[in-house]
Design a protein around this motif. Structure first.
Motif, PDB file in Angstrom:
ATOM      1  N   ALA A  44       0.834  -1.206   0.000  1.00 13.01           N
ATOM      2  CA  ALA A  44       0.000   0.000   0.000  1.00 13.01           C
ATOM      3  C   ALA A  44       0.860   1.244   0.000  1.00 13.01           C
ATOM      4  CB  ALA A  44      -0.904  -0.009   1.223  1.00 13.01           C
ATOM      5  N   ASP A  45       0.485   2.216  -0.842  1.00 15.51           N
ATOM      6  CA  ASP A  45       1.205   3.482  -0.831  1.00 15.51           C
ATOM      7  C   ASP A  45       0.319   4.680  -1.158  1.00 15.51           C
ATOM      8  OD1 ASP A  45       0.848   3.018  -3.527  1.00 15.51           O
ATOM      9  OD2 ASP A  45       2.905   3.526  -4.093  1.00 15.51           O
ATOM     10  N   VAL A  46      -1.013   4.466  -1.250  1.00  9.83           N
ATOM     11  CA  VAL A  46      -1.893   5.571  -1.620  1.00  9.83           C
ATOM     12  C   VAL A  46      -3.176   5.543  -0.785  1.00  9.83           C
ATOM     13  CG1 VAL A  46      -3.143   6.703  -3.504  1.00  9.83           C
ATOM     14  CG2 VAL A  46      -1.050   5.451  -4.005  1.00  9.83           C
ATOM     15  N   LEU A  83      -1.730   1.977   4.878  1.00  8.34           N
ATOM     16  CA  LEU A  83      -0.689   2.993   5.072  1.00  8.34           C
ATOM     17  C   LEU A  83      -0.327   3.123   6.545  1.00  8.34           C
ATOM     18  CD1 LEU A  83      -1.743   5.892   2.684  1.00  8.34           C
ATOM     19  CD2 LEU A  83       0.156   4.304   2.424  1.00  8.34           C
ATOM     20  N   ILE A  84      -1.332   2.984   7.409  1.00  8.64           N
ATOM     21  CA  ILE A  84      -1.104   3.130   8.848  1.00  8.64           C
ATOM     22  C   ILE A  84      -0.408   1.904   9.430  1.00  8.64           C
ATOM     23  CG2 ILE A  84      -2.278   3.310  11.093  1.00  8.64           C
ATOM     24  CD1 ILE A  84      -4.404   5.044   9.591  1.00  8.64           C
ATOM     25  N   ASP A  85      -0.904   0.706   9.086  1.00  5.57           N
ATOM     26  CA  ASP A  85      -0.339  -0.507   9.702  1.00  5.57           C
ATOM     27  C   ASP A  85       0.834  -1.096   8.929  1.00  5.57           C
ATOM     28  OD1 ASP A  85      -1.502  -2.005   7.606  1.00  5.57           O
ATOM     29  OD2 ASP A  85      -3.160  -2.718   8.843  1.00  5.57           O
ATOM     30  N   LYS A 105       0.002  10.030  -1.607  1.00  5.16           N
ATOM     31  CA  LYS A 105       0.970   8.938  -1.545  1.00  5.16           C
ATOM     32  C   LYS A 105       1.649   8.920  -0.195  1.00  5.16           C
ATOM     33  CE  LYS A 105       2.144   7.363  -5.969  1.00  5.16           C
ATOM     34  NZ  LYS A 105       2.783   6.102  -6.094  1.00  5.16           N
ATOM     35  N   GLY A 106       1.822   7.713   0.340  1.00  5.83           N
ATOM     36  CA  GLY A 106       2.457   7.535   1.636  1.00  5.83           C
ATOM     37  C   GLY A 106       3.945   7.465   1.562  1.00  5.83           C
TER      38      GLY A 106
END
Length: 106
Positions: A44-46, A83-85, A105-106
């Motif tokens: 995940a990056d978004v 993104l958080i975990d 984007k993260g």
């Protein structure tokens, strides 16, 4: 864009200056119905905020059968958990009707 960002629960406690900073890192993109935004188990990056249109969040079993978990529309957001975990996506996301998204984007 600012009013849409202010609707996101994650951002509701931010100051006006902070909201403008968030807006500064947002990208606005359009996608056609049927577009898969991400797939289950992908990195995940978004993070997404829906400006218009709709997106379904779903899982698939090995035979390809889908289980729809949610359908999101204007003002909704999704994609923040991974993104958080830091874990891969727990579900897939596909555009149901043409959509305009704000993305971060993260």
């Amino acid at each position: 864009m600012i009013s849409l960002i202010k609707q996101v629960p994650l951002f509701q406690q931010l100051t006006e200056e902070q909201i403008h900073r968030v807006a500064g890192i947002c990208s606005r993109k359009s996608f056609k119905a049927g577009t898969v935004l991400f797939r289950e188990k992908e990195p995940a990056d978004v993070f997404y905020i829906i400006a218009s249109g709709s997106v379904k969040i779903y899982t698939s079993n090995p035979s390809g059968e889908e289980k729809i978990l949610a359908v999101f529309g204007p003002g909704d957001n999704f994609g923040e958990l991974s993104l958080i975990d830091g874990l891969p996506r727990s579900a897939s996301a596909q555009v149901v009707e043409d959509v305009v998204l704000l993305s971060i984007k993260g």
